[in-house]
Enzyme design. Structure first.
Site, PDB file in Angstrom:
ATOM      1  N   ARG A  19       0.846  -1.174   0.000  1.00 38.30           N
ATOM      2  CA  ARG A  19       0.000   0.000   0.000  1.00 38.30           C
ATOM      3  C   ARG A  19       0.897   1.245   0.000  1.00 38.30           C
ATOM      4  NH1 ARG A  19      -3.039  -0.536   5.327  1.00 38.30           N
ATOM      5  NH2 ARG A  19      -3.938   1.453   4.691  1.00 38.30           N
ATOM      6  N   LYS A  93      -1.897  -7.494  11.339  1.00 37.26           N
ATOM      7  CA  LYS A  93      -3.245  -7.338  11.889  1.00 37.26           C
ATOM      8  C   LYS A  93      -4.269  -6.960  10.826  1.00 37.26           C
ATOM      9  CE  LYS A  93      -2.854  -2.555  13.567  1.00 37.26           C
ATOM     10  NZ  LYS A  93      -2.955  -1.697  14.781  1.00 37.26           N
ATOM     11  N   ASP A  94      -3.825  -6.583   9.622  1.00 36.06           N
ATOM     12  CA  ASP A  94      -4.746  -6.267   8.530  1.00 36.06           C
ATOM     13  C   ASP A  94      -5.117  -7.488   7.693  1.00 36.06           C
ATOM     14  OD1 ASP A  94      -4.859  -3.591   9.184  1.00 36.06           O
ATOM     15  OD2 ASP A  94      -3.323  -2.986   7.741  1.00 36.06           O
ATOM     16  N   ALA A 138     -10.605   4.015  15.167  1.00 31.48           N
ATOM     17  CA  ALA A 138     -11.360   3.213  14.208  1.00 31.48           C
ATOM     18  C   ALA A 138     -11.438   1.754  14.645  1.00 31.48           C
ATOM     19  CB  ALA A 138     -10.706   3.304  12.831  1.00 31.48           C
ATOM     20  N   SER A 139     -10.704   1.397  15.702  1.00 31.02           N
ATOM     21  CA  SER A 139     -10.613   0.012  16.151  1.00 31.02           C
ATOM     22  C   SER A 139     -11.713  -0.316  17.146  1.00 31.02           C
ATOM     23  CB  SER A 139      -9.239  -0.216  16.807  1.00 31.02           C
ATOM     24  OG  SER A 139      -9.233  -1.367  17.621  1.00 31.02           O
ATOM     25  N   LEU A 140     -12.539  -1.315  16.843  1.00 31.43           N
ATOM     26  CA  LEU A 140     -13.552  -1.747  17.794  1.00 31.43           C
ATOM     27  C   LEU A 140     -12.925  -2.287  19.070  1.00 31.43           C
ATOM     28  CD1 LEU A 140     -16.298  -3.525  15.654  1.00 31.43           C
ATOM     29  CD2 LEU A 140     -16.215  -1.167  16.460  1.00 31.43           C
ATOM     30  N   ARG A 141     -11.779  -2.938  18.947  1.00 29.19           N
ATOM     31  CA  ARG A 141     -11.061  -3.432  20.136  1.00 29.19           C
ATOM     32  C   ARG A 141     -10.694  -2.256  21.050  1.00 29.19           C
ATOM     33  NH1 ARG A 141      -5.646  -3.322  21.438  1.00 29.19           N
ATOM     34  NH2 ARG A 141      -5.259  -2.385  19.404  1.00 29.19           N
ATOM     35  N   ARG A 142     -10.048  -1.257  20.495  1.00 27.37           N
ATOM     36  CA  ARG A 142      -9.651  -0.111  21.321  1.00 27.37           C
ATOM     37  C   ARG A 142     -10.875   0.613  21.882  1.00 27.37           C
ATOM     38  NH1 ARG A 142      -5.251   1.454  16.836  1.00 27.37           N
ATOM     39  NH2 ARG A 142      -3.418   0.408  17.716  1.00 27.37           N
ATOM     40  N   ARG A 159     -10.529   7.595  11.234  1.00 26.20           N
ATOM     41  CA  ARG A 159      -9.831   6.841  10.197  1.00 26.20           C
ATOM     42  C   ARG A 159      -8.700   7.702   9.637  1.00 26.20           C
ATOM     43  NH1 ARG A 159     -12.003   3.328   6.861  1.00 26.20           N
ATOM     44  NH2 ARG A 159      -9.804   3.039   6.365  1.00 26.20           N
ATOM     45  N   GLY A 160      -7.872   7.100   8.784  1.00 23.02           N
ATOM     46  CA  GLY A 160      -6.799   7.838   8.139  1.00 23.02           C
ATOM     47  C   GLY A 160      -5.433   7.344   8.582  1.00 23.02           C
ATOM     48  N   ASN A 161      -4.389   7.866   7.933  1.00 25.40           N
ATOM     49  CA  ASN A 161      -3.042   7.416   8.258  1.00 25.40           C
ATOM     50  C   ASN A 161      -2.572   8.007   9.590  1.00 25.40           C
ATOM     51  OD1 ASN A 161      -1.948  10.024   7.757  1.00 25.40           O
ATOM     52  ND2 ASN A 161      -1.728   9.562   5.581  1.00 25.40           N
ATOM     53  N   VAL A 162      -1.400   7.571  10.031  1.00 22.68           N
ATOM     54  CA  VAL A 162      -0.892   7.961  11.347  1.00 22.68           C
ATOM     55  C   VAL A 162      -0.764   9.478  11.464  1.00 22.68           C
ATOM     56  CG1 VAL A 162       1.130   7.860  12.856  1.00 22.68           C
ATOM     57  CG2 VAL A 162       0.267   5.766  11.769  1.00 22.68           C
ATOM     58  N   ARG A 165      -4.067  11.188  12.107  1.00 24.53           N
ATOM     59  CA  ARG A 165      -4.573  10.945  13.455  1.00 24.53           C
ATOM     60  C   ARG A 165      -3.809  11.783  14.488  1.00 24.53           C
ATOM     61  NH1 ARG A 165      -6.254   4.500  13.420  1.00 24.53           N
ATOM     62  NH2 ARG A 165      -6.496   4.355  11.170  1.00 24.53           N
ATOM     63  N   CYS A 252     -14.390  -7.568  11.448  1.00 25.49           N
ATOM     64  CA  CYS A 252     -14.275  -6.229  12.029  1.00 25.49           C
ATOM     65  C   CYS A 252     -15.511  -5.871  12.824  1.00 25.49           C
ATOM     66  CB  CYS A 252     -14.032  -5.201  10.916  1.00 25.49           C
ATOM     67  SG  CYS A 252     -12.431  -5.350  10.115  1.00 25.49           S
TER      68      CYS A 252
END
Length: 316
Positions: A19, A93-94, A138-142, A159-162, A165, A252
């Protein structure tokens, strides 16, 4: 420029698919550097093919609403199956729990720190965030872990890149977010972490901190080249974690965390599933030989699925 078909490439030349986000490129370049150093190849022999994925294009909604983890891999998978790239570099993880027929995980690079970093404007502990603070993720876990620890927080989608954020927090649009410490380190941004959450506070996502290298099944040249740089212990840990996730049919849509460590020939796996609001959960662990990694993961997945409180586990 389109990647040339496999038949027209120079002998021994491998093309790496990735990517185009800064983190994805950092990971692909780390892989190319390790592979080149192991074989004495220069950069020209390991070119990158940057592929835009559906997941990169979706920024305004959760992945679960758009189709899940495969959104970050399907265009890269297609290029690999078509023979236009030889290696695909992914954040472990993806990766979906099942790869398309014809593709396999060839191995993993040595794993980075698996912990989550707290990003704020000067607050180092989750407990010290102001009541009602707005936290983006964006993480349901977090999200679920945050809600369990601090039900008063206002959790919003981010969402979006580091870089995006980090900017949202720095500008004051959000009070905080959580990011993988591994990604910050790979980008040279570890100093942006205000604090680091322990594994006990925030059990990582399955595969967090690991870089997975996917190859075509039956590609002996790629497999042989990769064999010099993959990490045995990370492979065992991910075998357990991914088997755990597979048994839960992890998509997800369910907050799931899982983390395995390896010490010599022994493996320790911890797993957790939560309700989206963090109010209900089931967790457990397994110890055993690294030779039983996948079985340990599957066993723990079945246990948590059976013990999950009503309504918490929904693979549909």
């Amino acid at each position: 420029m389109p990647t040339p078909p496999r038949e027209s490439r120079l002998p021994g030349r491998f093309i790496i698919g990735t990517r185009g986000s800064p983190l994805a490129l950092a990971q692909a370049n780390e892989f190319a550097s390790r592979l080149g150093a192991a074989h004495g190849w220069d950069g020209a022999e390991l070119p990158l093919d940057v592929i835009r994925t559906t997941g990169d294009a979706i920024q305004n909604r959760a992945l679960a609403e758009a189709g899940g983890k495969g959104l970050f891999t399907k265009e890269i998978d297609a290029a690999q199956l078509a023979g236009t790239i030889d290696f695909a570099v992914h954040s472990a993880k993806d990766l979906p729990t099942a790869l398309p027929p014809g593709l396999v995980v060839g191995g993993y690079l040595p794993r980075e720190d698996v912990r989550d970093a707290l990003i704020t404007r000067g607050i180092a502990r989750l407990a010290d965030l102001p009541r009602g603070a707005t936290v983006g993720s964006a993480s349901l876990r977090r999200q679920a872990i945050l809600r369990r620890a601090r039900p008063d927080l206002a959790i919003t989608l981010l969402r979006g890149n580091v870089g995006r954020r980090l900017d949202k927090v720095a500008s004051g649009e959000l009070d905080a977010t959580l990011l993988a410490l591994a990604g910050l380190r790979r980008l040279g941004l570890a100093d942006r972490a205000s604090g680091i959450l322990s594994i006990e506070e925030c059990l990582p996502a399955v595969g967090q901190g690991a870089i997975a290298i996917v190859i075509r099944a039956g590609d002996p040249a790629a497999a042989a080249a990769l064999g010099r740089i993959t990490c045995r212990d990370t492979g065992h840990a991910l075998a357990a974690e991914r088997a755990f996730l597979t048994e839960l049919d992890g998509s997800c849509r369910t907050p799931i965390a899982g983390h395995a460590t390896v010490a010599g020939e022994r493996l320790h796996l911890r797993g957790l599933i939560l309700s989206p609001d963090g109010a209900a959960s089931a967790e457990g662990e397994r110890h055993g030989s690294v030779t039983e990694a996948a079985q340990l993961g599957a066993d723990l997945g079945r246990e948590l699925r059976a013990r999950a409180p009503a309504g918490i586990y929904d693979p549909a």
